[in-house]
Design an enzyme around this catalytic site. Structure first.
Site, PDB file in Angstrom:
ATOM      1  N   ASN A 230       0.864  -1.183   0.000  1.00 50.26           N
ATOM      2  CA  ASN A 230       0.000   0.000   0.000  1.00 50.26           C
ATOM      3  C   ASN A 230       0.899   1.232   0.000  1.00 50.26           C
ATOM      4  O   ASN A 230       1.409   1.643   1.041  1.00 50.26           O
ATOM      5  CB  ASN A 230      -0.911  -0.024   1.240  1.00 50.26           C
ATOM      6  CG  ASN A 230      -1.845   1.170   1.273  1.00 50.26           C
ATOM      7  OD1 ASN A 230      -1.927   1.938   0.302  1.00 50.26           O
ATOM      8  ND2 ASN A 230      -2.547   1.347   2.377  1.00 50.26           N
ATOM      9  N   TRP A 231       1.089   1.798  -1.206  1.00 48.39           N
ATOM     10  CA  TRP A 231       2.022   2.934  -1.322  1.00 48.39           C
ATOM     11  C   TRP A 231       1.380   4.244  -0.866  1.00 48.39           C
ATOM     12  O   TRP A 231       2.034   5.279  -0.847  1.00 48.39           O
ATOM     13  CB  TRP A 231       2.517   3.044  -2.776  1.00 48.39           C
ATOM     14  CG  TRP A 231       3.438   1.933  -3.159  1.00 48.39           C
ATOM     15  CD1 TRP A 231       4.171   1.145  -2.328  1.00 48.39           C
ATOM     16  CD2 TRP A 231       3.748   1.486  -4.496  1.00 48.39           C
ATOM     17  NE1 TRP A 231       4.915   0.232  -3.054  1.00 48.39           N
ATOM     18  CE2 TRP A 231       4.677   0.427  -4.385  1.00 48.39           C
ATOM     19  CE3 TRP A 231       3.338   1.881  -5.778  1.00 48.39           C
ATOM     20  CZ2 TRP A 231       5.195  -0.241  -5.496  1.00 48.39           C
ATOM     21  CZ3 TRP A 231       3.856   1.222  -6.881  1.00 48.39           C
ATOM     22  CH2 TRP A 231       4.772   0.170  -6.749  1.00 48.39           C
ATOM     23  N   LYS A 232       0.100   4.217  -0.554  1.00 50.14           N
ATOM     24  CA  LYS A 232      -0.589   5.422  -0.080  1.00 50.14           C
ATOM     25  C   LYS A 232      -0.296   6.589  -1.030  1.00 50.14           C
ATOM     26  O   LYS A 232      -0.209   6.380  -2.228  1.00 50.14           O
ATOM     27  CB  LYS A 232      -0.207   5.709   1.385  1.00 50.14           C
ATOM     28  CG  LYS A 232      -0.407   4.467   2.262  1.00 50.14           C
ATOM     29  CD  LYS A 232      -0.368   4.744   3.723  1.00 50.14           C
ATOM     30  CE  LYS A 232      -0.599   3.441   4.490  1.00 50.14           C
ATOM     31  NZ  LYS A 232      -0.718   3.617   5.916  1.00 50.14           N
TER      32      LYS A 232
ATOM     33  N   HIS B 132     -10.165   1.537   3.990  1.00 53.72           N
ATOM     34  CA  HIS B 132      -8.937   1.703   4.776  1.00 53.72           C
ATOM     35  C   HIS B 132      -9.220   2.727   5.874  1.00 53.72           C
ATOM     36  O   HIS B 132      -9.965   3.684   5.664  1.00 53.72           O
ATOM     37  CB  HIS B 132      -7.799   2.180   3.872  1.00 53.72           C
ATOM     38  CG  HIS B 132      -6.478   2.168   4.566  1.00 53.72           C
ATOM     39  ND1 HIS B 132      -6.111   3.153   5.466  1.00 53.72           N
ATOM     40  CD2 HIS B 132      -5.450   1.286   4.545  1.00 53.72           C
ATOM     41  CE1 HIS B 132      -4.915   2.864   5.952  1.00 53.72           C
ATOM     42  NE2 HIS B 132      -4.488   1.737   5.412  1.00 53.72           N
TER      43      HIS B 132
ATOM     44  N   GLU C   7      -7.658   5.132   6.950  1.00 56.98           N
ATOM     45  CA  GLU C   7      -7.375   6.530   6.559  1.00 56.98           C
ATOM     46  C   GLU C   7      -8.514   7.099   5.714  1.00 56.98           C
ATOM     47  O   GLU C   7      -8.798   8.289   5.769  1.00 56.98           O
ATOM     48  CB  GLU C   7      -6.022   6.596   5.826  1.00 56.98           C
ATOM     49  CG  GLU C   7      -4.871   6.424   6.808  1.00 56.98           C
ATOM     50  CD  GLU C   7      -3.602   5.835   6.227  1.00 56.98           C
ATOM     51  OE1 GLU C   7      -3.445   5.799   4.988  1.00 56.98           O
ATOM     52  OE2 GLU C   7      -2.753   5.392   7.035  1.00 56.98           O
TER      53      GLU C   7
ATOM     54  N   GLU D  79      -6.629  -4.504  10.321  1.00 54.87           N
ATOM     55  CA  GLU D  79      -5.620  -3.476  10.560  1.00 54.87           C
ATOM     56  C   GLU D  79      -5.993  -2.687  11.817  1.00 54.87           C
ATOM     57  O   GLU D  79      -6.775  -1.731  11.741  1.00 54.87           O
ATOM     58  CB  GLU D  79      -5.554  -2.502   9.384  1.00 54.87           C
ATOM     59  CG  GLU D  79      -5.101  -3.118   8.090  1.00 54.87           C
ATOM     60  CD  GLU D  79      -4.443  -2.072   7.190  1.00 54.87           C
ATOM     61  OE1 GLU D  79      -3.275  -2.278   6.839  1.00 54.87           O
ATOM     62  OE2 GLU D  79      -5.065  -1.065   6.873  1.00 54.87           O
TER      63      GLU D  79
ATOM     64  N   GLY E 123       1.240   2.661  10.747  1.00 55.12           N
ATOM     65  CA  GLY E 123       2.235   3.729  10.627  1.00 55.12           C
ATOM     66  C   GLY E 123       2.837   4.179  11.947  1.00 55.12           C
ATOM     67  O   GLY E 123       3.489   5.212  12.009  1.00 55.12           O
TER      68      GLY E 123
ATOM     69  N   SER F  27       2.154  -1.731  10.642  1.00 55.09           N
ATOM     70  CA  SER F  27       3.582  -1.771  10.967  1.00 55.09           C
ATOM     71  C   SER F  27       4.216  -3.148  10.762  1.00 55.09           C
ATOM     72  O   SER F  27       5.112  -3.543  11.508  1.00 55.09           O
ATOM     73  CB  SER F  27       3.833  -1.260  12.389  1.00 55.09           C
ATOM     74  OG  SER F  27       3.402   0.087  12.497  1.00 55.09           O
TER      75      SER F  27
HETATM   76  P1  PGA Z   1       1.852   0.569   7.806  1.00 53.27           P
HETATM   77  O1  PGA Z   1       0.509   0.786   6.978  1.00 53.27           O
HETATM   78  O2  PGA Z   1       2.461  -0.718   7.345  1.00 53.27           O
HETATM   79  O3  PGA Z   1       2.718   1.754   7.478  1.00 53.27           O
HETATM   80  O4  PGA Z   1       1.470   0.520   9.240  1.00 53.27           O
HETATM   81  C1  PGA Z   1      -0.359  -0.269   6.732  1.00 53.27           C
HETATM   82  C2  PGA Z   1      -1.586   0.221   6.025  1.00 53.27           C
HETATM   83  O5  PGA Z   1      -2.063   1.314   6.366  1.00 53.27           O
HETATM   84  O6  PGA Z   1      -2.119  -0.414   5.126  1.00 53.27           O
END
Ligand code: PGA
Length: 242
Positions: A10-12, A88, A90, A158, A164, A200
């Site tokens: 997931n490159w966001k 997600h 976010e 998640e 993150g 993470s």
């Molecule tokens: P992260 O993100 O590995 O940086 O915690 C995971 C995600 O949000 O899909």
């Protein structure tokens, strides 16, 4: 067991990492493990042209119309996407996506013949209050029935507090939650549905997490932007074919 590991990058809102399109790119799906990348909309084309397995980070259920700034799930399909991340945390936080909206995205993705990756997870506060199972059950309510007809639906657990932050669920906590999630799925799809862990995950903790019997892969943010580290995680997954 008939579940193949899935490792998703997931490159966001970041550009694709250097070398993502190289012939020996760690982002290429090969062999025993499915590897996919989730770039921004503007980088989808480059990832598809590089012949990677590609998904979008979100999509709009309506096929077209007056939805400024959005891209529809059918457009994503036509463009060459095979997966769509739905809900997600976010997106839930920044764009107010609700469980109902997430379910609509998952339905549209399935109807388009793609794989939805439905993200669920509790906040730190909810875990402290020991409400995590209740939260997960609620988030999954509109989703579990979809699985009956559609084994291509994928779930990503998640925990919001782990995304993150460098804090990861312990392998035991991840396994407990994954097996709880599996128990909520209809009996006939329980074994086939892949449940990914996200939050993470990195090269140092991937082995312990992926070893857990109900963890079928990872949804990886930060560590997926480092090709060498991401390649190590894929290598670890390849060692544990389920
Ligand atoms: P992260 O993100 O590995 O940086 O915690 C995971 C995600 O949000 O899909």
């Amino acid at each position: 067991m008939d579940r193949k590991f899935l490792i998703a990058a997931n490159w966001k809102m970041n550009p694709p990492p250097t070398g993502f399109d190289a012939p020996d790119s760690p982002y290429r799906a090969e062999g025993a493990v499915d590897v996919i990348v989730l770039p921004t909309f503007v980088d989808l084309h480059a990832a598809i042209a590089a012949k990677l397995l590609v998904g979008a980070q979100c999509g709009r259920p309506e096929p077209s119309g007056a939805f400024t700034g959005d891209v529809s799930i059918t457009q994503l399909k036509t463009f060459g996407c095979r997966y769509v991340l739905c809900g997600h945390s976010e997106r839930r936080r920044e764009h107010g996506e609700t469980d109902k909206m997430v379910a609509e995205q998952a339905i549209a993705t399935l109807e388009a013949g793609m794989h939805p990756i439905v993200c669920i997870g509790e906040t730190e506060e909810e875990r402290r209050a020991k409400k995590e199972r209740h939260v997960i059950e609620k988030q999954l309510k509109n989703i579990t029935q979809l699985v009956t007809r559609n084994p291509q639906l994928i779930i990503a657990y998640e925990p919001v507090w782990a995304i993150g932050t460098g804090k990861t669920a312990t392998p035991k906590d991840a396994q407990d939650m994954h097996s709880f999630i599996r128990s909520l799925l209809p009996k006939d799809q329980r074994n086939a549905t892949r449940i990914l862990y996200g939050g993470s995950m990195n090269a140092a903790n991937a082995e312990e997490l992926l070893k857990q019997p109900d963890v079928d892969g990872g949804l990886i943010g930060g560590a997926s932007l480092k090709p060498e580290e991401f390649g190590r995680i894929v290598g670890i997954a390849e060692k544990f074919p389920e």
